[in-house]
Design an enzyme around this catalytic site. Structure first.
Site, mmCIF file in Angstrom:
data_model
loop_
_atom_site.group_PDB
_atom_site.id
_atom_site.type_symbol
_atom_site.label_atom_id
_atom_site.label_comp_id
_atom_site.label_asym_id
_atom_site.label_seq_id
_atom_site.Cartn_x
_atom_site.Cartn_y
_atom_site.Cartn_z
ATOM 1 N NE ARG A 270 -3.549 7.998 -3.142
ATOM 2 C CZ ARG A 270 -4.525 8.322 -3.987
ATOM 3 N NH1 ARG A 270 -4.277 9.218 -4.945
ATOM 4 N NH2 ARG A 270 -5.719 7.773 -3.894
ATOM 5 C CE LYS B 200 -10.476 9.960 4.760
ATOM 6 N NZ LYS B 200 -9.469 8.898 4.983
ATOM 7 N NE ARG C 85 -13.250 0.209 7.326
ATOM 8 C CZ ARG C 85 -12.083 -0.196 6.858
ATOM 9 N NH1 ARG C 85 -11.401 0.601 6.060
ATOM 10 N NH2 ARG C 85 -11.591 -1.370 7.156
ATOM 11 N NE ARG D 265 -3.536 2.319 2.667
ATOM 12 C CZ ARG D 265 -4.338 2.569 3.696
ATOM 13 N NH1 ARG D 265 -4.388 1.712 4.713
ATOM 14 N NH2 ARG D 265 -5.073 3.661 3.727
ATOM 15 C CG HIS D 266 -0.633 5.054 -1.366
ATOM 16 N ND1 HIS D 266 -0.676 6.076 -0.447
ATOM 17 C CD2 HIS D 266 -1.922 4.791 -1.687
ATOM 18 C CE1 HIS D 266 -1.921 6.416 -0.216
ATOM 19 N NE2 HIS D 266 -2.699 5.650 -0.953
ATOM 20 C CG ASN E 258 -10.911 0.933 -0.216
ATOM 21 O OD1 ASN E 258 -11.550 0.192 0.518
ATOM 22 N ND2 ASN E 258 -10.706 2.216 0.078
ATOM 23 C CG HIS F 123 -4.428 3.170 -4.413
ATOM 24 N ND1 HIS F 123 -3.982 4.454 -4.208
ATOM 25 C CD2 HIS F 123 -4.115 2.861 -5.700
ATOM 26 C CE1 HIS F 123 -3.430 4.914 -5.318
ATOM 27 N NE2 HIS F 123 -3.500 3.966 -6.242
ATOM 28 C CB THR G 75 -7.384 10.684 -1.516
ATOM 29 O OG1 THR G 75 -6.954 11.250 -0.286
ATOM 30 C CG2 THR G 75 -6.430 11.099 -2.616
ATOM 31 C CD GLU H 165 -8.337 3.813 -2.153
ATOM 32 O OE1 GLU H 165 -8.920 2.736 -2.433
ATOM 33 O OE2 GLU H 165 -7.689 3.977 -1.111
ATOM 34 N NE ARG H 166 -15.647 3.119 -1.606
ATOM 35 C CZ ARG H 166 -16.209 3.102 -0.400
ATOM 36 N NH1 ARG H 166 -15.509 2.685 0.641
ATOM 37 N NH2 ARG H 166 -17.453 3.496 -0.241
ATOM 38 C CG HIS H 167 -14.702 7.400 -8.232
ATOM 39 N ND1 HIS H 167 -15.369 8.397 -7.561
ATOM 40 C CD2 HIS H 167 -14.472 7.893 -9.484
ATOM 41 C CE1 HIS H 167 -15.536 9.434 -8.360
ATOM 42 N NE2 HIS H 167 -14.982 9.161 -9.524
ATOM 43 C CD1 TRP I 133 -4.922 16.376 -0.273
ATOM 44 C CD2 TRP I 133 -6.744 15.489 -1.198
ATOM 45 N NE1 TRP I 133 -5.453 17.315 -1.106
ATOM 46 C CE2 TRP I 133 -6.574 16.813 -1.694
ATOM 47 C CE3 TRP I 133 -7.821 14.742 -1.655
ATOM 48 C CZ2 TRP I 133 -7.453 17.380 -2.610
ATOM 49 C CZ3 TRP I 133 -8.702 15.310 -2.575
ATOM 50 C CH2 TRP I 133 -8.510 16.612 -3.053
#
Length: 241
Positions: free
Chosen positions: A60, A98, A115, A8-9, A181, A179, A21, A87-89, A14
């Site tokens: 990233r 957040k 989640r 994972r990056h 996700n 990423h 992000t 990553e997930r959109h 962000w």
């Protein structure tokens, strides 16, 4: 036996600012760069020499992979990037703080959006600051306007089946720098994690997850490289990490 490492990056700008992000192409912080280099040191200590590295098209993840390879002394590894490892959109949450989002919509609702397995955030409105339709990386692609983990898996799995799995079946060791996700989607696929348990899986930044696979690409051992020897399966639940 083939070896797969999921990386994972490192911390992004962000991440530091606590913003959603998703597909926004933010860079690593200095801490994120250090995490990536440390991941490479761990990869070298494990004697891992991938035949190829797959990554997303987001800087990233690409920079994390490049820094890790450089730190591991693996400068000639070919790199393949693809948007399906993005990553997930996060849809309409993209760019939002957040904590402020939780104050506005309630922590329970934001937890569901973040989640849950199959409940996506509201879609991203077209024509706004984070509209990705005109991005040359996605021209001609059927890109989403929001995603749950389920729909993230729906785009990751075909890419896994077509491009990554054949390399592993051919006996090549593979590194994937991506990423939280998109890597959770791969973990769910490989370990057959139930829908209600995948919400507890958290892959830490910059800590390589090594998975040993048999000829059918079934995991037989796995470990985070900062934790010593291989552990009994599944060693993937790191809630709160």
């Amino acid at each position: 036996m083939t070896r797969l490492i999921l990386l994972r990056h490192g911390q992004s700008q962000w991440n530091l600012e606590n913003r959603f992000t998703g597909w926004v192409d933010v860079d690593l912080t200095a801490e994120g760069e250090a995490q990536a280099r440390r991941g490479g040191e761990l990869i070298a200590q494990a004697g891992f020499k991938p035949a190829v590295m797959f990554t997303s098209v987001l800087k990233r993840a690409k920079r994390t992979g490049a820094l890790a390879l450089d730190s591991a002394g693996l400068k000639d590894v070919p790199v393949i990037d693809d948007w399906r490892l993005n990553e997930r959109h996060y849809g309409g949450l993209t760019g939002l703080d957040k904590a402020e989002t939780a104050a506005k919509h309630g922590e329970d609702q934001v937890k569901v959006w973040r989640r849950s397995y199959d409940v996506p955030p509201p879609p991203l409105a077209p024509g706004g600051e984070f509209d990705f339709d005109a991005d040359p990386r996605y021209v001609g692609k059927e890109i989403p306007d929001t995603e749950s983990l389920k729909t993230t898996l729906d785009r990751v799995q075909p890419y896994w089946d077509a491009e990554i799995a054949p390399r592993l079946k051919a006996g090549e060791d593979v590194l994937i720098a991506a990423h939280g996700n998109s890597l959770r989607a791969i973990v769910k696929l490989l370990f057959a994690v139930p829908d209600d348990r995948i919400v507890d899986v958290e892959i830490p930044t910059g800590n390589p997850l090594e998975i040993d696979l048999d000829a059918d690409l079934k995991p037989v051992a796995a470990r985070y490289l900062d934790e010593g020897r291989a552990q009994a399966l599944p060693p993937i639940t790191r809630a709160g990490a």
